[in-house]
Design a protein around this motif. Structure first.
Motif, PDB file in Angstrom:
ATOM      1  N   GLN A  16       0.850  -1.182   0.000  1.00  0.00           N
ATOM      2  CA  GLN A  16       0.000   0.000   0.000  1.00  0.00           C
ATOM      3  C   GLN A  16       0.888   1.235   0.000  1.00  0.00           C
ATOM      4  OE1 GLN A  16      -3.160  -0.153  -0.289  1.00  0.00           O
ATOM      5  NE2 GLN A  16      -3.591  -2.298   0.141  1.00  0.00           N
ATOM      6  N   ARG A  18       2.197   3.617   1.892  1.00  0.00           N
ATOM      7  CA  ARG A  18       2.388   3.987   3.278  1.00  0.00           C
ATOM      8  C   ARG A  18       3.856   3.837   3.614  1.00  0.00           C
ATOM      9  NH1 ARG A  18      -0.618  -1.363   4.852  1.00  0.00           N
ATOM     10  NH2 ARG A  18       1.105  -2.810   4.980  1.00  0.00           N
ATOM     11  N   HIS A  77      -1.594  12.132   1.980  1.00  0.00           N
ATOM     12  CA  HIS A  77      -2.001  10.839   2.549  1.00  0.00           C
ATOM     13  C   HIS A  77      -3.335  10.979   3.285  1.00  0.00           C
ATOM     14  CE1 HIS A  77       1.310   8.280   1.480  1.00  0.00           C
ATOM     15  NE2 HIS A  77       2.220   9.024   2.086  1.00  0.00           N
ATOM     16  N   SER A  79      -5.770   9.222   2.636  1.00  0.00           N
ATOM     17  CA  SER A  79      -6.205   7.838   2.834  1.00  0.00           C
ATOM     18  C   SER A  79      -5.609   7.226   4.093  1.00  0.00           C
ATOM     19  CB  SER A  79      -5.823   6.995   1.623  1.00  0.00           C
ATOM     20  OG  SER A  79      -4.411   6.925   1.480  1.00  0.00           O
ATOM     21  N   GLN A  80      -4.585   7.846   4.648  1.00  0.00           N
ATOM     22  CA  GLN A  80      -3.969   7.363   5.882  1.00  0.00           C
ATOM     23  C   GLN A  80      -4.367   8.208   7.084  1.00  0.00           C
ATOM     24  OE1 GLN A  80       0.270   6.813   5.354  1.00  0.00           O
ATOM     25  NE2 GLN A  80      -0.011   5.846   3.357  1.00  0.00           N
ATOM     26  N   ASP A 100      -2.400  10.382  -4.189  1.00  0.00           N
ATOM     27  CA  ASP A 100      -2.940   9.786  -2.966  1.00  0.00           C
ATOM     28  C   ASP A 100      -3.483   8.415  -3.340  1.00  0.00           C
ATOM     29  OD1 ASP A 100      -4.289   9.485  -0.313  1.00  0.00           O
ATOM     30  OD2 ASP A 100      -3.947  11.647  -0.162  1.00  0.00           O
ATOM     31  N   GLN A 321       6.184  14.015   8.375  1.00  0.00           N
ATOM     32  CA  GLN A 321       5.419  12.969   9.040  1.00  0.00           C
ATOM     33  C   GLN A 321       6.263  12.334  10.138  1.00  0.00           C
ATOM     34  OE1 GLN A 321       3.322  10.503   5.795  1.00  0.00           O
ATOM     35  NE2 GLN A 321       4.935  11.593   4.711  1.00  0.00           N
TER      36      GLN A 321
END
Length: 584
Positions: A16, A18, A77, A79-80, A100, A321
């Motif tokens: 994924q 990430r 991100h 989606s995160q 994304d 991040q």
């Protein structure tokens, strides 16, 4: 997105989009010696090599000039779990496109039913409403199909294609492209049942996607960690190029130099496979707390990507991040130097495709955008500019009018004069140019020229039969043992009489028993030692007649293993030698 190791910039990835932890990829295979009948100074490519030659032309300058400008986007991100509150930062930076994902398994929990009411989907819809476009990564995995592995059955592929069609319905013309998979040359990807032909299965998924949504949005295949031309060739052989509108690569690297060589090799591989499609650099960045360095690399790498004809590039990422505290354009809501460079390049890229100016020095990089904008960097030298403005990578007025490794952006004039540099050759900025030849030297003293070898991750000078030996821009590895060595050789051939000072820096982690280094000039040993950690080369000098060689030779100490290291070697004009900073 993943992290990379200090010694080797090869990158692994999860299935994924990430972050994962930084890990090194070092191949531990020992190689056999080459044919013994060739002379020690044989000026040929290894007969068992299969790589493309360095510098293979990608497109003609005229062809690239006709392409639309490179689209410079940024990774988000949502989606995160990112807050929609960060979306205005992407707009503040001037990003026309966001990369994304909306994972299939999260949207389709009941067969044939899709939920796009999630906060992530709503945030991306807001971006569309603000005029931005989307590049979405979609991994073909859903526990509802094919046992939760990568889909490979006809039904699984049809279901995935239906999901992509639902994405296209949801976002319409805002959806610029779909990247199928993420860094699929790394571990944890292409997870098919045992015995499955993985390239063929992946291409079948792309074929199903194309049959369902072809023409509605760009379908991107590949999605490699680094450029990964060697890996992509296996997909080309399986027919991928007929099923995609572009190839996604993630050309992470510590320095821009050499990017053009690798992209040229990728384009040559596509040409050999029978079809050229656009390249999308859907992730690129630099993991460093040094903001000026990162801003400079953003400018340099974006410039080189644009000059190579790359269609789109996405900086990783919009904000810092937890696992990547240095890679964002913003720290929280505070803009970093990278954000200023990003905004500057939006203006520069709008001028069209750049052309590298032919100035007779491979250590001078000067790219002309439009009528009167030039991005410049290279070996140190004087600079004179009449009229116009000169800024640094952030758009601020340049502190000094001096060419160096940090880029300058010159606007409003073409009246630019460059002085002569005291640098003669450099293993970093001159990598892949005629300044250097690369070879492997085996126990018997026989030497074999090395081609540019397209491996699973970053391309390097080497050969499949001589692994783990490799020569990259800022790193290298040797093979074998002290009794049966595979030595890496950098060879500078003097085109005319040269009197040089030699400077160099080497860095090695505390693994293994060290790397045996030697520097020779016209066959005469100048220095030799075993490097086990950071090391600054003592001052050295040499006189070379036309055609004579200065060599850096690296080999194993006694035992094998842990024989990777960072390096930089610079040849200066006599009297101009200075310490050389170790590459990081």
């Amino acid at each position: 997105m993943v992290r990379r190791a200090l010694i080797d910039p090869l990158r692994h990835a999860a299935s994924q989009v990430r972050p994962t932890l930084r890990i090194a990829v070092l191949v531990a295979l020992l190689a056999a010696c080459g044919p013994a009948h060739l002379r020690r100074t044989a000026e040929i490519t290894s007969p068992i090599g299969t790589a493309q030659a360095a510098g293979t032309p990608a497109r003609s300058v005229a062809e690239i000039a006709q392409l639309p400008p490179l689209v410079l986007g940024v990774q988000t991100h949502f989606s995160q779990g990112w807050s929609p509150a960060v979306l205005p930062l992407a707009q503040q930076a001037g990003a026309p496109l966001l990369r994304d994902s909306l994972p299939w398994a999260g949207a389709e929990k009941v067969r044939g039913t899709y939920d796009f009411g999630t906060p992530a989907s709503q945030a991306l819809a807001s971006a569309c409403a603000a005029g931005q476009r989307l590049l979405l990564t979609a991994v073909p995995v859903n526990p509802l199909y094919d046992g939760g592995q990568w889909v490979s059955s006809a039904g699984g592929n049809a279901a995935f294609a239906a999901y992509l069609a639902a994405l296209a319905d949801r976002f319409g013309p805002c959806l610029a492209g779909i990247e199928v998979g993420n860094e699929i040359n790394g571990p944890g990807t292409l997870l098919y049942p045992a015995g499955t032909n993985r390239p063929a299965a992946y291409v079948a998924t792309l074929r199903a996607a194309r049959a369902r949504i072809g023409g509605r949005t760009a379908i991107l295949g590949g999605s490699t960690n680094t450029i990964g031309t060697g890996f992509l060739k296996t997909l080309f052989a399986a027919g991928m190029l007929a099923e995609v509108d572009g190839i996604a690569v993630h050309p992470y690297r510590s320095r821009a130099e050499g990017l053009d060589v690798e992209l040229a090799s990728l384009n040559a591989a596509m040409d050999a496979a029978g079809r050229r499609v656009p390249v999308w650099a859907s992730e690129f960045s630099l993991d460093t707390p040094n903001q000026p360095l990162a801003a400079g690399e953003l400018v340099k790498q974006t410039t080189m990507l644009a000059a190579a004809g790359v269609a789109q590039a996405s900086w990783y990422a919009l904000i810092d991040q937890r696992w990547y505290p240095s890679m964002g354009l913003y720290a929280g809501t505070t803009p970093k130097a990278q954000a200023a460079a990003f905004r500057l390049m939006q203006q520069v890229l709008a001028l069209g495709r750049p052309q590298r100016l032919e100035l007779g020095d491979p250590l001078l990089f000067a790219y002309r955008f439009g009528a009167d904008t030039t991005v410049v960097w290279g070996a140190p030298r004087s600079l004179e500019v009449q009229g116009g403005q000169v800024s640094d990578a952030t758009g601020a007025p340049a502190a000094t009018l001096q060419v160096g490794e940090s880029p300058l952006v010159i606007t409003g004039t073409t009246a630019i004069s460059f002085g002569q540099s005291t640098w003669i050759a450099d293993t970093l900025m001159g990598w892949g140019t005629p300044q250097w030849r690369y070879a492997v030297r085996v126990k018997a003293g026989n030497t074999y020229r090395l081609p540019l070898f397209d491996d699973q991750f970053t391309s390097y000078f080497g050969d499949r039969w001589y692994r783990p030996l490799r020569i990259n821009t800022t790193s290298a590895a040797v093979g074998g043992t002290g009794l049966a060595p595979l030595r890496a050789v950098w060879q500078h051939i003097a085109p005319a009489a040269e009197s040089v000072d030699i400077g160099g820096c080497f860095a090695k982690t505390a693994v293994g028993d060290g790397v045996d280094l030697a520097i020779t000039a016209a066959g005469r040993l100048l220095w030799r030692g075993v490097v086990t950690g950071p090391f600054q080369l003592p001052p050295l000098s040499a006189d070379l007649a036309p055609g004579e060689a200065l060599e850096l030779v690296a080999g194993p100490n006694q035992t094998s293993g842990g024989d990777a290291f960072n390096l930089r070697l610079v040849l200066f004009q006599r009297g101009a030698g200075e310490p050389v900073a170790c590459p990081k």
